[in-house]
Design an enzyme around this catalytic site. Structure first.
Site, short mmCIF file in Angstrom:
data_model
loop_
_atom_site.label_atom_id
_atom_site.label_comp_id
_atom_site.label_asym_id
_atom_site.label_seq_id
_atom_site.Cartn_x
_atom_site.Cartn_y
_atom_site.Cartn_z
N ASP A 54 -6.68 -6.90 -0.15
CA ASP A 54 -5.47 -7.22 -0.93
C ASP A 54 -5.75 -8.32 -1.95
O ASP A 54 -5.13 -8.34 -3.01
CB ASP A 54 -4.34 -7.61 0.03
CG ASP A 54 -3.85 -6.41 0.84
OD1 ASP A 54 -3.23 -6.61 1.89
OD2 ASP A 54 -4.11 -5.26 0.41
N TYR A 100 5.60 0.93 13.27
CA TYR A 100 6.14 1.82 12.25
C TYR A 100 5.55 3.21 12.32
O TYR A 100 4.36 3.38 12.57
CB TYR A 100 5.99 1.21 10.85
CG TYR A 100 4.59 0.89 10.39
CD1 TYR A 100 3.90 -0.21 10.89
CD2 TYR A 100 3.98 1.65 9.40
CE1 TYR A 100 2.63 -0.52 10.44
CE2 TYR A 100 2.73 1.33 8.92
CZ TYR A 100 2.06 0.25 9.45
OH TYR A 100 0.79 -0.06 8.99
N LYS A 109 7.77 5.92 5.86
CA LYS A 109 7.55 5.01 6.98
C LYS A 109 8.89 4.56 7.52
O LYS A 109 9.82 4.29 6.76
CB LYS A 109 6.74 3.79 6.54
CG LYS A 109 5.32 4.11 6.14
CD LYS A 109 4.63 2.97 5.45
CE LYS A 109 3.31 3.42 4.88
NZ LYS A 109 2.79 2.49 3.87
N HIS A 121 0.83 -1.20 0.00
CA HIS A 121 0.00 0.00 0.00
C HIS A 121 0.87 1.26 0.00
O HIS A 121 1.99 1.26 0.51
CB HIS A 121 -0.91 0.01 1.24
CG HIS A 121 -1.66 -1.26 1.43
ND1 HIS A 121 -1.94 -1.81 2.67
CD2 HIS A 121 -2.19 -2.14 0.53
CE1 HIS A 121 -2.60 -2.93 2.53
NE2 HIS A 121 -2.78 -3.18 1.24
C1 LIG Z 1 -3.02 1.80 7.90
C2 LIG Z 1 -4.20 2.16 8.77
C3 LIG Z 1 -5.32 1.36 8.85
N1 LIG Z 1 -6.36 1.72 9.64
C4 LIG Z 1 -7.53 0.84 9.73
C5 LIG Z 1 -8.22 0.53 8.43
C6 LIG Z 1 -8.77 -0.86 8.65
O1 LIG Z 1 -10.02 -0.79 9.33
C7 LIG Z 1 -7.76 -1.52 9.59
C8 LIG Z 1 -6.76 -2.38 8.87
O2 LIG Z 1 -6.27 -1.63 7.77
P1 LIG Z 1 -5.52 -2.37 6.60
O3 LIG Z 1 -6.24 -3.66 6.29
O4 LIG Z 1 -5.31 -1.39 5.49
O5 LIG Z 1 -4.15 -2.73 7.32
P2 LIG Z 1 -2.87 -3.34 6.60
O6 LIG Z 1 -3.29 -4.34 5.57
O7 LIG Z 1 -1.94 -3.74 7.67
O8 LIG Z 1 -2.31 -2.08 5.84
C9 LIG Z 1 -1.01 -1.59 6.09
O9 LIG Z 1 -0.18 -2.39 5.31
C10 LIG Z 1 1.08 -1.90 4.96
C11 LIG Z 1 2.09 -2.80 5.66
C12 LIG Z 1 1.34 -0.49 5.21
O10 LIG Z 1 2.49 -0.06 5.12
C13 LIG Z 1 0.25 0.45 5.51
O11 LIG Z 1 0.59 1.17 6.70
C14 LIG Z 1 -1.06 -0.14 5.72
O12 LIG Z 1 -1.76 0.00 4.50
O13 LIG Z 1 -7.07 -0.42 10.22
C15 LIG Z 1 -6.33 2.85 10.41
O14 LIG Z 1 -7.30 3.17 11.14
N2 LIG Z 1 -5.23 3.66 10.36
C16 LIG Z 1 -4.17 3.36 9.56
O15 LIG Z 1 -3.16 4.12 9.56
#
Ligand SMILES: Cc1cn([C@H]2C[C@H](O)[C@@H](COP(=O)(O)OP(=O)(O)O[C@H]3O[C@H](C)C(=O)[C@H](O)[C@H]3O)O2)c(=O)[nH]c1=O
Length: 183
Positions: free
Chosen positions: A168, A132, A72, A62
């Protein structure tokens, strides 16, 4: 701390100094003055902590587009991960090239991923976690996604058949219309 450049300008490996004594060790993971001298971002208004319950989970890739393009600073704080950055800067000579490195909670190390890079990681152990810092607040309306197995990028992940989020899984491969981002 020592900064090691990679073949992607803007992605830097950090070798942190562990100060050991009979209690264990202490290491500084960030220093605004030192980062400024290296030309890296120094303001991180948000810190995230993500945990993977089992090995083989893959989060990402992302990125946030301008004006919310984020740097980051990634630390593995439990277990071991494989951390990856992909250059999505339209005018970069390394556009769509990737860099990956293993990060372990047992080693004093970090990866700095500058603005204009997609970021993702795969857990190589059960109960892996990263902490991070992000240089921009979370801006889902500016989020872009790359698929982990996109042949246009060719990332060699350590483990096959990763466990992905529904988001994803839905991410398509890029085509000729993908021109990256402008910072
Ligand atoms: C990134 C983020 C997510 N969220 C919420 C949104 C969703 O309800 C939940 C999980 O989000 P997501 O599925 O996008 O999380 P990851 O799949 O770990 O995403 C991350 O994956 C890669 C490793 C990254 O570098 C990014 O920081 C980020 O996109 O947390 C938030 O409330 N705040 C945030 O800053």
């Amino acid at each position: 701390m020592k900064f090691h450049s990679t073949h992607l300008e803007g992605v830097v490996r950090l070798e942190l100094r562990a100060i050991e004594d009979e209690r264990g060790w202490f290491t500084r993971t960030f220093c605004a003055e030192t980062f400024a001298a290296e030309g890296l971002e120094t303001t991180f208004p948000q810190t995230n902590h993500s945990y993977c319950s089992s090995r083989g989970i893959l989060r990402g890739l992302h990125y946030q587009q301008a004006p919310r393009a984020e740097a980051k600073l990634v630390r593995c704080v439990r277990g071991v991960i494989f951390d990856v950055a992909v250059d999505v800067r339209r005018d970069s000579t390394t556009f769509l090239q990737w860099f990956g490195t293993e990060l372990s909670a047992d080693r004093p190390e970090a990866l700095y991923v500058g603005p204009g890079f997609a970021h993702g990681y795969q857990s190589l152990t059960d109960n892996a976690a990263i902490l991070y810092q992000a240089s921009e607040p979370y801006s889902p309306e500016r989020e872009g996604c790359l698929r982990y197995d996109d042949p246009a990028i060719g990332i060699r992940w350590p483990m096959e058949s990763p466990n992905l989020s529904a988001k994803d899984q839905r991410t398509p491969w890029i085509d000729s219309t993908f021109t990256g981002i402008v910072l």
